[in-house]
Design an enzyme around this catalytic site. Sequence first.
Site, PDB file in Angstrom:
ATOM      1  N   TYR A  32      40.103  43.596  33.513  1.00 22.43           N
ATOM      2  CA  TYR A  32      38.989  43.451  34.445  1.00 22.43           C
ATOM      3  C   TYR A  32      39.206  42.283  35.382  1.00 22.43           C
ATOM      4  O   TYR A  32      40.145  41.495  35.212  1.00 22.43           O
ATOM      5  CB  TYR A  32      37.667  43.293  33.681  1.00 22.43           C
ATOM      6  CG  TYR A  32      37.453  41.934  33.045  1.00 22.43           C
ATOM      7  CD1 TYR A  32      38.177  41.525  31.924  1.00 22.43           C
ATOM      8  CD2 TYR A  32      36.530  41.036  33.575  1.00 22.43           C
ATOM      9  CE1 TYR A  32      37.971  40.283  31.358  1.00 22.43           C
ATOM     10  CE2 TYR A  32      36.316  39.790  33.004  1.00 22.43           C
ATOM     11  CZ  TYR A  32      37.050  39.413  31.897  1.00 22.43           C
ATOM     12  OH  TYR A  32      36.851  38.180  31.340  1.00 22.43           O
ATOM     13  N   LYS A 146      43.832  39.390  31.812  1.00 17.77           N
ATOM     14  CA  LYS A 146      42.368  39.391  31.807  1.00 17.77           C
ATOM     15  C   LYS A 146      41.918  40.690  31.130  1.00 17.77           C
ATOM     16  O   LYS A 146      41.526  41.662  31.790  1.00 17.77           O
ATOM     17  CB  LYS A 146      41.829  39.252  33.239  1.00 17.77           C
ATOM     18  CG  LYS A 146      40.456  38.585  33.306  1.00 17.77           C
ATOM     19  CD  LYS A 146      40.163  38.081  34.699  1.00 17.77           C
ATOM     20  CE  LYS A 146      38.695  37.737  34.925  1.00 17.77           C
ATOM     21  NZ  LYS A 146      38.082  36.767  34.038  1.00 17.77           N
ATOM     22  N   GLU A 178      42.266  26.080  27.414  1.00 17.53           N
ATOM     23  CA  GLU A 178      41.213  26.338  28.404  1.00 17.53           C
ATOM     24  C   GLU A 178      39.888  26.421  27.667  1.00 17.53           C
ATOM     25  O   GLU A 178      39.795  26.007  26.512  1.00 17.53           O
ATOM     26  CB  GLU A 178      41.509  27.628  29.180  1.00 17.53           C
ATOM     27  CG  GLU A 178      41.613  28.858  28.297  1.00 17.53           C
ATOM     28  CD  GLU A 178      41.851  30.157  29.070  1.00 17.53           C
ATOM     29  OE1 GLU A 178      41.505  30.221  30.261  1.00 17.53           O
ATOM     30  OE2 GLU A 178      42.361  31.106  28.458  1.00 17.53           O
ATOM     31  N   LEU A 202      44.153  31.843  31.059  1.00 15.99           N
ATOM     32  CA  LEU A 202      43.928  32.689  32.225  1.00 15.99           C
ATOM     33  C   LEU A 202      44.144  31.861  33.483  1.00 15.99           C
ATOM     34  O   LEU A 202      43.587  30.759  33.587  1.00 15.99           O
ATOM     35  CB  LEU A 202      42.498  33.237  32.221  1.00 15.99           C
ATOM     36  CG  LEU A 202      42.278  34.251  33.331  1.00 15.99           C
ATOM     37  CD1 LEU A 202      42.822  35.606  32.911  1.00 15.99           C
ATOM     38  CD2 LEU A 202      40.829  34.354  33.701  1.00 15.99           C
TER      39      LEU A 202
END
Length: 285
Positions: A32, A146, A178, A202
């Site tokens: 996505y 993702k 992250e 990401l």
Amino acid sequence: MALVYLNGEYLPLEEAKVPVLDRGFIFGDGVYEVIPVYNRRPFRLSEHLRRLQHSLDGIRLANPHREAEWAERIGRIVAAAETEDQGVYLQVTRGPAPRDHAFPNAVQPTVFIMSNPLSTPPRAAVEQGVAAVTAVDNRWLRCDIKAIALLPNVLLRQLAVDAGCAETVLLRDGFLTEGAASNIFAVRDGVILAPPKSNLMLPGITYDVVLEIAQAKGFAHEVRQVSEAELRGADEIWQTSSTKEVTAVVRLDGQPVGTGKPGPVFWRMHAAYQDYKQTVMRAAS
Ligand code: PMP
């Protein structure tokens, strides 16, 4: 009227239906994107579509559309939405097929696009900062994809919610990766520290924007691994994402970060980011 896009059709959300054997539903087999839209202009559309291509390559799924086709479909959804500023969500799954782990032959991928009003950080979060907890990053080794299979992120983010915090900051092998749904920066002695892009995080579009601003405005910054000790001893910690923009993390695991208030480098970056948003993002083509 607000519309969503599903496999070639534009229709109201309530009418959009996906077969229960869709591999997105059965296996979380899909990817996505979330694209912020300012003044009905998608921000960094090409970069988001490049990241989508990277995700599709990562799961070995052919891109069902060329960039111009994506732009046209997204444009129609954006035009039909009620607000000027939006968050476009798009998802591609490997499509409906009898349940079997192996890739199905000749199945049409499922393509879904919707738009929601863009959420931005509440004033209190900007002015006072937010609290976060840390957790071991127990996700897989392809966090650069993702993927819609977000169960690890969901469970990690819930640790923050359970503790009354805004985000879970992830540490793998003693280094910052992250957040559960954001990228994380640290500031030490006036220097912005950013973990380098790798398979462990990401590649955030906002992360890129923050580093570009740092470069353009002459903020001292280093892209390098950040150890747990450096994170815990940081003067400032920030979280970034399309919807969180740049927000200061002022408490980590119950301990104050620096002075326990958004720090001076944060305020400079916040001002530069808002300026960039007004001048560049709102004018992006
Ligand atoms: N990391 C993760 C795990 C995310 O889910 C997100 C987006 N929600 C980000 C980083 C930030 O990406 P972006 O700046 O493109 O919103």
